[in-house]
Design a protein around this motif. Structure first.
Motif, PDB file in Angstrom:
ATOM      1  N   ASN A  80     -20.541   2.405  11.733  1.00  0.00           N
ATOM      2  CA  ASN A  80     -21.823   2.275  12.421  1.00  0.00           C
ATOM      3  C   ASN A  80     -22.888   1.661  11.522  1.00  0.00           C
ATOM      4  OD1 ASN A  80     -20.740   3.408  14.715  1.00  0.00           O
ATOM      5  ND2 ASN A  80     -21.333   5.473  14.150  1.00  0.00           N
ATOM      6  N   ASN A  81     -22.707   1.775  10.224  1.00  0.00           N
ATOM      7  CA  ASN A  81     -23.665   1.204   9.277  1.00  0.00           C
ATOM      8  C   ASN A  81     -23.335  -0.263   9.012  1.00  0.00           C
ATOM      9  OD1 ASN A  81     -24.853   3.753   9.021  1.00  0.00           O
ATOM     10  ND2 ASN A  81     -23.352   4.342   7.482  1.00  0.00           N
ATOM     11  N   GLU A  82     -24.117  -0.883   8.213  1.00  0.00           N
ATOM     12  CA  GLU A  82     -23.924  -2.284   7.870  1.00  0.00           C
ATOM     13  C   GLU A  82     -22.603  -2.472   7.125  1.00  0.00           C
ATOM     14  OE1 GLU A  82     -26.303  -5.718   5.357  1.00  0.00           O
ATOM     15  OE2 GLU A  82     -27.275  -3.842   5.849  1.00  0.00           O
ATOM     16  N   VAL A  83     -21.877  -3.523   7.465  1.00  0.00           N
ATOM     17  CA  VAL A  83     -20.604  -3.821   6.818  1.00  0.00           C
ATOM     18  C   VAL A  83     -20.824  -4.967   5.845  1.00  0.00           C
ATOM     19  CG1 VAL A  83     -18.228  -4.585   7.179  1.00  0.00           C
ATOM     20  CG2 VAL A  83     -19.310  -3.059   8.836  1.00  0.00           C
ATOM     21  N   ARG A  84     -20.701  -4.653   4.558  1.00  0.00           N
ATOM     22  CA  ARG A  84     -20.865  -5.676   3.529  1.00  0.00           C
ATOM     23  C   ARG A  84     -19.551  -5.994   2.827  1.00  0.00           C
ATOM     24  NH1 ARG A  84     -26.523  -4.404   0.458  1.00  0.00           N
ATOM     25  NH2 ARG A  84     -27.772  -4.200   2.340  1.00  0.00           N
ATOM     26  N   SER A  85     -18.604  -5.085   2.934  1.00  0.00           N
ATOM     27  CA  SER A  85     -17.306  -5.273   2.292  1.00  0.00           C
ATOM     28  C   SER A  85     -16.268  -4.481   3.073  1.00  0.00           C
ATOM     29  CB  SER A  85     -17.361  -4.791   0.837  1.00  0.00           C
ATOM     30  OG  SER A  85     -17.487  -3.386   0.805  1.00  0.00           O
ATOM     31  N   ALA A  86     -15.056  -4.448   2.547  1.00  0.00           N
ATOM     32  CA  ALA A  86     -13.987  -3.688   3.189  1.00  0.00           C
ATOM     33  C   ALA A  86     -14.303  -2.197   3.218  1.00  0.00           C
ATOM     34  CB  ALA A  86     -12.664  -3.926   2.465  1.00  0.00           C
ATOM     35  N   ARG A  87     -15.190  -1.748   2.352  1.00  0.00           N
ATOM     36  CA  ARG A  87     -15.582  -0.335   2.328  1.00  0.00           C
ATOM     37  C   ARG A  87     -16.378   0.041   3.582  1.00  0.00           C
ATOM     38  NH1 ARG A  87     -12.024  -0.329  -0.739  1.00  0.00           N
ATOM     39  NH2 ARG A  87     -12.178  -0.553  -2.961  1.00  0.00           N
ATOM     40  N   GLY A  88     -16.928  -0.924   4.260  1.00  0.00           N
ATOM     41  CA  GLY A  88     -17.686  -0.664   5.476  1.00  0.00           C
ATOM     42  C   GLY A  88     -16.820  -0.556   6.713  1.00  0.00           C
ATOM     43  N   LEU A  89     -15.524  -0.720   6.548  1.00  0.00           N
ATOM     44  CA  LEU A  89     -14.594  -0.599   7.664  1.00  0.00           C
ATOM     45  C   LEU A  89     -13.907   0.757   7.613  1.00  0.00           C
ATOM     46  CD1 LEU A  89     -12.871  -4.099   7.433  1.00  0.00           C
ATOM     47  CD2 LEU A  89     -14.631  -3.406   9.049  1.00  0.00           C
ATOM     48  N   THR A  90     -13.606   1.290   8.768  1.00  0.00           N
ATOM     49  CA  THR A  90     -12.812   2.506   8.854  1.00  0.00           C
ATOM     50  C   THR A  90     -11.370   2.065   9.082  1.00  0.00           C
ATOM     51  OG1 THR A  90     -14.661   3.715   9.798  1.00  0.00           O
ATOM     52  CG2 THR A  90     -12.464   4.668  10.097  1.00  0.00           C
ATOM     53  N   ILE A  91     -10.506   2.395   8.138  1.00  0.00           N
ATOM     54  CA  ILE A  91      -9.091   2.033   8.223  1.00  0.00           C
ATOM     55  C   ILE A  91      -8.302   3.329   8.181  1.00  0.00           C
ATOM     56  CG2 ILE A  91      -7.196   0.747   7.187  1.00  0.00           C
ATOM     57  CD1 ILE A  91      -9.361  -0.974   5.775  1.00  0.00           C
ATOM     58  N   ALA A  92      -7.556   3.610   9.248  1.00  0.00           N
ATOM     59  CA  ALA A  92      -6.830   4.882   9.305  1.00  0.00           C
ATOM     60  C   ALA A  92      -5.552   4.747  10.114  1.00  0.00           C
ATOM     61  CB  ALA A  92      -7.716   5.954   9.928  1.00  0.00           C
ATOM     62  N   LEU A  93      -4.573   5.525   9.708  1.00  0.00           N
ATOM     63  CA  LEU A  93      -3.349   5.672  10.478  1.00  0.00           C
ATOM     64  C   LEU A  93      -3.498   6.941  11.309  1.00  0.00           C
ATOM     65  CD1 LEU A  93      -0.675   4.932   7.726  1.00  0.00           C
ATOM     66  CD2 LEU A  93      -1.454   3.413   9.525  1.00  0.00           C
ATOM     67  N   ALA A  94      -3.187   6.855  12.577  1.00  0.00           N
ATOM     68  CA  ALA A  94      -3.310   8.014  13.462  1.00  0.00           C
ATOM     69  C   ALA A  94      -2.339   9.104  13.027  1.00  0.00           C
ATOM     70  CB  ALA A  94      -3.022   7.597  14.897  1.00  0.00           C
ATOM     71  N   GLU A  95      -2.755  10.353  13.232  1.00  0.00           N
ATOM     72  CA  GLU A  95      -1.886  11.495  12.939  1.00  0.00           C
ATOM     73  C   GLU A  95      -0.596  11.353  13.736  1.00  0.00           C
ATOM     74  OE1 GLU A  95      -2.348  14.303  10.948  1.00  0.00           O
ATOM     75  OE2 GLU A  95      -4.160  13.372  10.159  1.00  0.00           O
ATOM     76  N   LEU A  96       0.508  11.599  13.069  1.00  0.00           N
ATOM     77  CA  LEU A  96       1.807  11.462  13.711  1.00  0.00           C
ATOM     78  C   LEU A  96       2.779  12.408  13.019  1.00  0.00           C
ATOM     79  CD1 LEU A  96       3.552   9.647  15.692  1.00  0.00           C
ATOM     80  CD2 LEU A  96       4.048   8.248  13.700  1.00  0.00           C
ATOM     81  N   PRO A  97       3.499  13.239  13.769  1.00  0.00           N
ATOM     82  CA  PRO A  97       4.481  14.108  13.121  1.00  0.00           C
ATOM     83  C   PRO A  97       5.481  13.262  12.331  1.00  0.00           C
ATOM     84  CG  PRO A  97       4.218  14.719  15.414  1.00  0.00           C
ATOM     85  CD  PRO A  97       3.462  13.432  15.207  1.00  0.00           C
ATOM     86  N   GLY A  98       5.706  13.637  11.082  1.00  0.00           N
ATOM     87  CA  GLY A  98       6.635  12.919  10.222  1.00  0.00           C
ATOM     88  C   GLY A  98       5.969  11.909   9.309  1.00  0.00           C
ATOM     89  N   LEU A  99       4.688  11.605   9.561  1.00  0.00           N
ATOM     90  CA  LEU A  99       3.963  10.644   8.727  1.00  0.00           C
ATOM     91  C   LEU A  99       3.378  11.380   7.533  1.00  0.00           C
ATOM     92  CD1 LEU A  99       2.953   7.742   8.314  1.00  0.00           C
ATOM     93  CD2 LEU A  99       0.970   8.327   9.698  1.00  0.00           C
ATOM     94  N   CYS A 100       3.826  11.003   6.365  1.00  0.00           N
ATOM     95  CA  CYS A 100       3.435  11.675   5.129  1.00  0.00           C
ATOM     96  C   CYS A 100       1.946  11.478   4.827  1.00  0.00           C
ATOM     97  CB  CYS A 100       4.278  11.118   3.985  1.00  0.00           C
ATOM     98  SG  CYS A 100       3.965  11.858   2.389  1.00  0.00           S
ATOM     99  N   ARG A 101       1.325  12.513   4.287  1.00  0.00           N
ATOM    100  CA  ARG A 101      -0.091  12.460   3.910  1.00  0.00           C
ATOM    101  C   ARG A 101      -0.344  11.330   2.909  1.00  0.00           C
ATOM    102  NH1 ARG A 101      -2.379  14.106  -0.575  1.00  0.00           N
ATOM    103  NH2 ARG A 101      -0.529  15.245  -1.200  1.00  0.00           N
ATOM    104  N   LYS A 102       0.561  11.158   1.973  1.00  0.00           N
ATOM    105  CA  LYS A 102       0.405  10.109   0.966  1.00  0.00           C
ATOM    106  C   LYS A 102       0.423   8.722   1.623  1.00  0.00           C
ATOM    107  CE  LYS A 102       2.384   8.306  -3.253  1.00  0.00           C
ATOM    108  NZ  LYS A 102       3.526   8.301  -4.155  1.00  0.00           N
ATOM    109  N   THR A 103       1.291   8.529   2.592  1.00  0.00           N
ATOM    110  CA  THR A 103       1.369   7.249   3.303  1.00  0.00           C
ATOM    111  C   THR A 103       0.079   6.988   4.057  1.00  0.00           C
ATOM    112  OG1 THR A 103       3.756   7.529   3.549  1.00  0.00           O
ATOM    113  CG2 THR A 103       2.694   5.908   4.979  1.00  0.00           C
TER     114      THR A 103
END
Length: 135
Positions: A80-103
């Motif tokens: 929602n804030n200003e995007v100046r770099s890749a840090r301004g993006l939300t990048i996430a993998l959806a919760e999924l059974p079997g998907l490791c926390r580290k991944t």
């Protein structure tokens, strides 16, 4: 008794280190076990592939392949804030059974590194979300 799928599966995480529910997924006869194909070796290959992404089209193709082959949903959205770099993006993998926390941590980090090297992909993401105001 856990029934192993007919393909190599990711090894179990140390007890208490992850909340992936791998055993529960293996015990469920109707469970989607595609995510378990992402062994540690395959994860390394995936991260190397992500590091090589150089265009928005390649990123979209990766997103589609993650979903079709592993059942993983990757979301990349501007904050929602200003995007100046890749840090301004939300990048996430959806919760999924079997998907490791580290991944769930390493894949978004690898995508951020790739976006930092190729800022034109960030602009394409912003344009796809109509944040640059192009009509």
């Amino acid at each position: 008794m856990l029934q192993a799928p007919p393909f190599p599966v990711r090894t179990e995480c140390p007890p208490g280190a992850c909340v992936c529910r791998r055993d529960a997924l293996l015990a469920d006869p109707g469970g989607d076990t595609r995510i378990l194909r992402l062994t540690r070796e395959e994860e390394k290959k995936l991260l190397a592939h992500i590091d090589g992404i150089a265009s928005y089209a390649e990123l979209n193709k990766l997103t589609e392949r993650l979903h079709s082959q592993l059942g993983v949903v990757l979301r990349i959205t501007p904050s929602n804030n200003e995007v100046r770099s890749a840090r301004g993006l939300t990048i996430a993998l959806a919760e999924l059974p079997g998907l490791c926390r580290k991944t769930r941590q390493t894949v978004p980090s690898a995508i951020r590194r790739s976006l930092d090297r190729h800022p034109e992909i960030i602009y394409a993401i912003l344009d796809a979300h109509d944040l640059l105001g192009s009509n």
